[in-house]
Design an enzyme around this catalytic site. Structure first.
Site, mmCIF file in Angstrom:
data_model
loop_
_atom_site.group_PDB
_atom_site.id
_atom_site.type_symbol
_atom_site.label_atom_id
_atom_site.label_comp_id
_atom_site.label_asym_id
_atom_site.label_seq_id
_atom_site.Cartn_x
_atom_site.Cartn_y
_atom_site.Cartn_z
ATOM 1 N N PRO A 85 -23.234 -3.226 -1.611
ATOM 2 C CA PRO A 85 -21.916 -2.873 -1.092
ATOM 3 C C PRO A 85 -20.797 -3.529 -1.905
ATOM 4 O O PRO A 85 -20.884 -4.711 -2.240
ATOM 5 C CB PRO A 85 -21.936 -3.433 0.335
ATOM 6 C CG PRO A 85 -22.918 -4.561 0.287
ATOM 7 C CD PRO A 85 -23.916 -4.236 -0.798
ATOM 8 N N GLY A 86 -19.787 -2.770 -2.234
ATOM 9 C CA GLY A 86 -18.617 -3.326 -2.907
ATOM 10 C C GLY A 86 -17.420 -3.191 -1.984
ATOM 11 O O GLY A 86 -16.966 -4.149 -1.350
ATOM 12 N N ARG A 87 -16.958 -1.953 -1.858
ATOM 13 C CA ARG A 87 -15.780 -1.647 -1.040
ATOM 14 C C ARG A 87 -15.878 -2.229 0.377
ATOM 15 O O ARG A 87 -14.915 -2.796 0.891
ATOM 16 C CB ARG A 87 -15.636 -0.126 -0.952
ATOM 17 C CG ARG A 87 -14.390 0.367 -0.263
ATOM 18 C CD ARG A 87 -14.475 1.872 0.021
ATOM 19 N NE ARG A 87 -14.973 2.623 -1.103
ATOM 20 C CZ ARG A 87 -14.230 3.095 -2.092
ATOM 21 N NH1 ARG A 87 -12.918 2.928 -2.067
ATOM 22 N NH2 ARG A 87 -14.773 3.761 -3.089
ATOM 23 N N ARG A 129 -5.324 3.794 -7.285
ATOM 24 C CA ARG A 129 -6.153 4.684 -6.450
ATOM 25 C C ARG A 129 -5.405 5.871 -5.842
ATOM 26 O O ARG A 129 -5.933 6.977 -5.813
ATOM 27 C CB ARG A 129 -6.877 3.881 -5.374
ATOM 28 C CG ARG A 129 -7.842 2.833 -5.967
ATOM 29 C CD ARG A 129 -8.798 2.278 -4.937
ATOM 30 N NE ARG A 129 -9.784 3.260 -4.533
ATOM 31 C CZ ARG A 129 -9.772 3.909 -3.395
ATOM 32 N NH1 ARG A 129 -8.805 3.674 -2.508
ATOM 33 N NH2 ARG A 129 -10.692 4.799 -3.119
ATOM 34 N N GLY A 154 -21.717 2.125 -1.301
ATOM 35 C CA GLY A 154 -21.010 3.359 -0.976
ATOM 36 C C GLY A 154 -20.613 3.504 0.478
ATOM 37 O O GLY A 154 -20.089 4.548 0.857
ATOM 38 N N TYR A 157 -7.266 9.111 -7.170
ATOM 39 C CA TYR A 157 -8.180 9.746 -6.208
ATOM 40 C C TYR A 157 -7.467 10.358 -5.010
ATOM 41 O O TYR A 157 -8.128 10.674 -4.013
ATOM 42 C CB TYR A 157 -9.161 8.716 -5.650
ATOM 43 C CG TYR A 157 -9.885 7.864 -6.657
ATOM 44 C CD1 TYR A 157 -10.758 8.428 -7.579
ATOM 45 C CD2 TYR A 157 -9.711 6.485 -6.659
ATOM 46 C CE1 TYR A 157 -11.439 7.629 -8.478
ATOM 47 C CE2 TYR A 157 -10.392 5.676 -7.561
ATOM 48 C CZ TYR A 157 -11.253 6.251 -8.474
ATOM 49 O OH TYR A 157 -11.923 5.459 -9.353
ATOM 50 N N TYR A 188 -11.172 -2.123 -5.481
ATOM 51 C CA TYR A 188 -10.768 -1.289 -6.624
ATOM 52 C C TYR A 188 -9.251 -1.199 -6.782
ATOM 53 O O TYR A 188 -8.739 -0.189 -7.252
ATOM 54 C CB TYR A 188 -11.389 0.114 -6.505
ATOM 55 C CG TYR A 188 -12.891 0.089 -6.363
ATOM 56 C CD1 TYR A 188 -13.688 -0.193 -7.466
ATOM 57 C CD2 TYR A 188 -13.506 0.301 -5.136
ATOM 58 C CE1 TYR A 188 -15.073 -0.245 -7.341
ATOM 59 C CE2 TYR A 188 -14.887 0.250 -5.005
ATOM 60 C CZ TYR A 188 -15.667 -0.016 -6.107
ATOM 61 O OH TYR A 188 -17.036 -0.065 -5.990
ATOM 62 N N CYS A 242 7.166 4.156 -14.862
ATOM 63 C CA CYS A 242 7.897 5.320 -15.363
ATOM 64 C C CYS A 242 7.050 6.571 -15.313
ATOM 65 O O CYS A 242 6.698 7.152 -16.351
ATOM 66 C CB CYS A 242 8.365 5.051 -16.785
ATOM 67 S SG CYS A 242 9.628 3.800 -16.787
ATOM 68 N N GLU A 243 6.644 6.953 -14.121
ATOM 69 C CA GLU A 243 5.909 8.203 -13.913
ATOM 70 C C GLU A 243 6.260 8.719 -12.534
ATOM 71 O O GLU A 243 6.218 7.957 -11.563
ATOM 72 C CB GLU A 243 4.390 7.960 -13.962
ATOM 73 C CG GLU A 243 3.903 7.640 -15.336
ATOM 74 C CD GLU A 243 2.449 8.049 -15.573
ATOM 75 O OE1 GLU A 243 1.973 9.008 -14.954
ATOM 76 O OE2 GLU A 243 1.826 7.376 -16.401
HETATM 77 N N1 LLP Z 1 -23.834 0.287 -6.830
HETATM 78 C C1 LLP Z 1 -23.603 1.120 -7.854
HETATM 79 C C2 LLP Z 1 -24.695 1.424 -8.765
HETATM 80 C C3 LLP Z 1 -22.331 1.686 -8.041
HETATM 81 O O1 LLP Z 1 -22.123 2.507 -9.045
HETATM 82 C C4 LLP Z 1 -21.282 1.348 -7.141
HETATM 83 C C5 LLP Z 1 -19.942 1.889 -7.311
HETATM 84 C C6 LLP Z 1 -21.567 0.470 -6.081
HETATM 85 C C7 LLP Z 1 -22.850 -0.042 -5.961
HETATM 86 C C8 LLP Z 1 -20.527 0.037 -5.077
HETATM 87 O O2 LLP Z 1 -20.028 1.095 -4.333
HETATM 88 P P1 LLP Z 1 -19.064 0.788 -3.080
HETATM 89 O O3 LLP Z 1 -19.887 0.106 -2.021
HETATM 90 O O4 LLP Z 1 -17.967 -0.085 -3.550
HETATM 91 O O5 LLP Z 1 -18.581 2.114 -2.664
HETATM 92 N N2 LLP Z 1 -13.161 3.173 -8.383
HETATM 93 C C9 LLP Z 1 -13.623 3.964 -7.261
HETATM 94 C C10 LLP Z 1 -15.002 3.577 -6.824
HETATM 95 C C11 LLP Z 1 -16.025 3.682 -7.913
HETATM 96 C C12 LLP Z 1 -17.372 3.231 -7.479
HETATM 97 C C13 LLP Z 1 -18.316 3.134 -8.619
HETATM 98 N N3 LLP Z 1 -19.615 2.649 -8.273
HETATM 99 C C14 LLP Z 1 -12.620 3.831 -6.124
HETATM 100 O O6 LLP Z 1 -11.595 3.185 -6.307
HETATM 101 O O7 LLP Z 1 -12.795 4.408 -5.053
#
Ligand code: LLP
Length: 435
Positions: free
Chosen positions: A292-294, A331, A249, A335, A391, A362-363
């Site tokens: 971490p993802g994002r 996104r 996050g 969002y 994402y 088409c939106e």
């Molecule tokens: N761990 C868990 C349990 C999660 O549910 C998530 C994200 C992460 C880690 C990774 O979070 P990050 O570091 O990427 O913020 N589609 C949305 C984001 C959804 C995130 C869902 N869970 C977007 O495009 O902003």
């Protein structure tokens, strides 16, 4: 004009450089829309996270949340960097295995894992199953009996903290579909159930408070709550928590208005909080895991489009259309996410107007960037949307039956197609004709 692009990202032709490659050349060579990743940025971010732990002398795992972006090459890259991953479906698990990613370094998440998915995780010896609800504890218990095996698990806790972010991406508040609620006693009930099952080895506890979070406070509070819970279980049940997983996050910069701390600064703070709190409560310092993802892929990704048509609504605004849109990046629509874009051939040129940069779907809502400052543009020009790595492709669709873009990894000035562009035949590959 964005502060992101400086003379350092520009070659002698004045074109934008991505990982040492000319962005105009990339568009010409591989076509548009095109998703490009600067591999060095991904590696560097994983290494920065790891360095925080190494410097603090704490046992750890950096588990890349692969929902942010997954393909075979990405899983291989994380493996090269000795990272762990978080997977949330049989599909992510399968692709990671296909990429040669070690099952032992996978954490399997999800609020509704199917029996088949859990079975697959056990058969493949996935490292840890993140238990999310009572139904799942029963389901897994039955499978472990049937398969006469054991596994490592962690409990996902909802710590009752809501992160200040877009409401659709809050997951840590008490009213959430994820995890065991702390306040109502569900967490303790789940603990007892798991401890009563000899086939489940409880490694520790997990919480994820939200995504694109900018404040340290939320993470500090969640980390403290998890340590307090560990201390409570130590005192009450003589249970030693071996792992505290604080989720992901960590917020990243999308526009000049965002001023996040560096992602690794969040982690430093979390580690310090956990260290101080374990000392205060007298429990052993657990391993600290993050997801971490994002923050690993977001700033490393670029979406390249070619400009096509233009519509000027006199006295109102101008729409400039590109050859992609909501199908490759939902996104902005989903969002209200904001991005910045620059022209590939003249990223530093002074803007002369603000336009709505729109997609080809088409939106009416298919708007990628509102009021994007641009220099003079013409059909065929390549425009680069910045920081699209998280994402974007992972939530791409075939809406309007537009094929998904190709993905190119660039490193040391060399591009490689790591996911080919879909073609029209791919679009009906799954179909059977009417009998
Ligand atoms: N761990 C868990 C349990 C999660 O549910 C998530 C994200 C992460 C880690 C990774 O979070 P990050 O570091 O990427 O913020 N589609 C949305 C984001 C959804 C995130 C869902 N869970 C977007 O495009 O902003």
């Amino acid at each position: 004009m964005t502060k992101q692009v400086t003379n350092e990202n520009i070659n002698d032709k004045g074109h934008l450089l991505i990982g040492g490659c000319d962005a105009v050349d990339l568009a010409n060579q591989f076509g548009t829309p095109l998703v490009v990743y600067d591999v060095a940025k991904i590696r560097s971010q994983i290494r920065k996270f790891k360095a925080v732990f190494e410097q603090s002398n704490v046992d750890y795992a950096v588990c890349y949340a692969s929902k942010a972006f997954a393909n075979t090459a990405m899983y291989q890259l994380v493996n090269q960097e000795q990272g762990h991953i978080d997977v949330v479906s049989g599909g992510e698990m399968q692709m990671a295995l296909h990429a040669g990613f070690p099952a032992s370094k996978m954490s399997f998440h999800g609020n509704n894992k199917s029996s088949d998915e859990l079975k697959m995780a056990l058969e493949k010896h996935v490292g840890v199953i993140m238990l999310d609800n009572f139904h799942e504890i029963n389901l897994l218990g039955n499978l472990l009996n049937d398969m006469n095996t054991t596994c490592d698990v962690m409990l996902r806790i909802t710590p009752g903290i809501s992160a200040h972010t877009h409401e659709f991406i809050q997951t840590g508040q008490t009213d959430s579909k994820f995890g065991f609620d702390l306040e109502s006693g569900q967490a303790e009930q789940a603990f007892k159930k798991v401890k009563a099952n000899e086939r489940m080895n409880l490694l520790g506890i997990h919480a994820h408070i939200g995504s694109q979070v900018f404040e340290l406070k939320g993470f500090e509070m969640a980390a403290s709550k998890l340590v307090d819970l560990a201390a409570e279980w130590k005192q009450k049940f003589d249970y030693e928590t071996k792992v505290i997983n604080v989720g992901g996050g960590f917020g990243i910069r999308y526009t000049d208005e965002d001023e996040p701390l560096k992602p690794e600064a969040f982690v430093k703070n979390i580690v310090e909080t956990i260290k101080a709190r374990t000392k205060a409560t007298g429990i052993k310092m657990p391993a600290v895991w993050i997801e971490p993802g994002r923050s690993i892929v977001g700033n490393a990704g670029y979406n390249l489009y070619r400009i096509g048509s233009r519509k000027d609504v006199p006295g109102i605004k101008s729409y400039v259309s590109v050859d992609g849109g909501m199908g490759d990046n939902i996104r902005p629509m989903l969002y209200d996410a904001e991005y910045e874009a620059v022209m590939a051939d003249q990223p530093l040129r002074k803007p002369i107007e603000n336009v709505h940069l729109v997609g080809k779907y088409c939106e009416s809502g298919d708007v990628l960037i509102k009021d994007q400052p641009l220099p003079e543009t013409k059909p065929g020009d390549v425009i680069v949307m910045l920081d699209t790595g998280a994402y974007g492709y992972s939530m791409a669709s075939n809406y309007n039956l537009n094929p998904k873009p190709a993905i190119v990894f660039v490193e040391n000035g060399k591009p490689q197609i790591v996911t080919r562009r879909q073609n029209y035949d791919d679009l009906y590959e799954l179909d059977n004709p009417l009998n």
